[in-house]
Write a protein that holds these residues in place. Sequence first.
Motif, mmCIF file in Angstrom:
data_model
loop_
_atom_site.group_PDB
_atom_site.id
_atom_site.type_symbol
_atom_site.label_atom_id
_atom_site.label_comp_id
_atom_site.label_asym_id
_atom_site.label_seq_id
_atom_site.Cartn_x
_atom_site.Cartn_y
_atom_site.Cartn_z
ATOM 1 N N PHE A 144 -2.453 -13.533 63.566
ATOM 2 C CA PHE A 144 -3.586 -12.631 63.751
ATOM 3 C C PHE A 144 -4.043 -12.062 62.411
ATOM 4 C CE2 PHE A 144 -5.260 -8.370 65.408
ATOM 5 C CZ PHE A 144 -6.500 -8.904 65.716
ATOM 6 N N GLU A 145 -3.106 -11.809 61.515
ATOM 7 C CA GLU A 145 -3.510 -11.300 60.202
ATOM 8 C C GLU A 145 -4.327 -12.353 59.446
ATOM 9 O OE1 GLU A 145 -2.185 -8.310 56.802
ATOM 10 O OE2 GLU A 145 -0.535 -9.407 57.758
ATOM 11 N N GLU A 146 -3.946 -13.611 59.564
ATOM 12 C CA GLU A 146 -4.752 -14.680 58.957
ATOM 13 C C GLU A 146 -6.148 -14.717 59.560
ATOM 14 O OE1 GLU A 146 -1.118 -17.803 57.831
ATOM 15 O OE2 GLU A 146 -2.219 -18.001 59.728
ATOM 16 N N VAL A 147 -6.252 -14.482 60.857
ATOM 17 C CA VAL A 147 -7.558 -14.453 61.523
ATOM 18 C C VAL A 147 -8.424 -13.312 60.980
ATOM 19 C CG1 VAL A 147 -8.685 -13.889 63.723
ATOM 20 C CG2 VAL A 147 -6.913 -15.641 63.639
ATOM 21 N N LEU A 148 -7.828 -12.140 60.789
ATOM 22 C CA LEU A 148 -8.590 -11.005 60.267
ATOM 23 C C LEU A 148 -9.102 -11.288 58.856
ATOM 24 C CD1 LEU A 148 -6.335 -8.113 61.599
ATOM 25 C CD2 LEU A 148 -8.616 -8.722 62.416
ATOM 26 N N LYS A 149 -8.301 -11.940 58.031
ATOM 27 C CA LYS A 149 -8.749 -12.326 56.683
ATOM 28 C C LYS A 149 -9.820 -13.415 56.763
ATOM 29 C CE LYS A 149 -4.328 -11.164 54.498
ATOM 30 N NZ LYS A 149 -3.106 -11.702 53.834
ATOM 31 N N TRP A 150 -9.619 -14.367 57.680
ATOM 32 C CA TRP A 150 -10.620 -15.422 57.903
ATOM 33 C C TRP A 150 -11.948 -14.826 58.331
ATOM 34 C CZ3 TRP A 150 -12.748 -16.246 62.795
ATOM 35 C CH2 TRP A 150 -13.525 -17.385 62.953
#
Length: 391
Positions: free
Chosen positions: A177-183
Amino acid sequence: MATQGSDGQEHATGRRALLGAAVLGAGGAVLGLPGAARAAGGTTTGPAGGGLKSLPVPTIIGHRGASGYRPEHTFGSYNLALDLGAHIVEAGDLVPTKDGHLVCRHEPEIGGTTDVADHPEFADRKTTKTLDGVPTTGWFTEDFTLAELKTLRAIERIPANRPHNTLYNGRWEVPTFEEVLKWQDEQTRRRGRQVWIYPETKHPTYFRKLGLGLEERVARLLRKHGKDGKDAPVIVQSFEPSSIQRLNRLVGNPLAVLLSGADSRPYDFVEAGDPRTVADLITPKGLKEIASYAQGIGPTFDLVIPKDKDGNLTTPSSLVRDAHAAGLVVHPWTVRNENPFLPPKFRRGTDPDAYGDVFGVFRAYFATGIDGVFTDNADTGLLAREDFVNG
């Protein structure tokens, strides 16, 4: 895969033509071709302003990305949803790892959405657990560290209906989910428009009993990335009302309660001994209660237009009108292009991989006044939306 013969060839050709037109339209938005911007953005019929009010109505929500064309909950699927013009990307269904990270998988059981079965080092992790009262056998995210999950690759969940998606098996890893927020931030900068996401807390009661509470982890990450306010481009949803109530105390984000069949009971109600069913939640009284802690509902389409005994659409219910009276937006789920997912009268032929008259289905649903729709095929949804808005 399309069957041999003229009917199968026609279905396969039609699908390729539709997808090709959508990809051209996505590229056309960049090139400034006539009509491309309209298809990608549409007309905002809601009032101006931030938050939910800034979204086009009806909103096209890419269900698990562009899962009609790529394995779901991968960056390949999420990126394609944006390429096709989705207003929001459902990124993603959130489940925890053993070491407490949130990852995007449709379910905690990952045997059907990753290549874990091909990893002999994880053979002993296969087990049977009771998930929301249902015995379930497979591999579960909570039995893997994030580092272990990152060695896996995503695969197509429904290959019988989407054999073309299996081409992409093994290409993408499981996103956090953290990767999604950065994406989301990266794509917002790259595309020059605000990218919205619509994550879901999955089986929150189940995970809380394991000491892996979801809501606190979601809230912590939203706060860390400055996306925890009422106008933040992140809508959080759950099938468990208590999860949304908990999130309402932790963050200011727009929130939505997901609703299954009328006779079903949210699992947190089952655990708490609450006898109410979804039918109770969709009464004017129930909707008013939901509106005290959420801004929207995500009902199954059967609650919006009930089906008869043969599975065909009947007369719309009062749900959309009643929800709007309570101040709630309505984002039903899920429209898919393939025959098995459509009411019988909208199917064309018998091939489970062939597309039916999905434009007719969208037309019927849009006519009820819904505020948005989850769809596996954002390009199709946008074309249907354009017909509806301009019709």
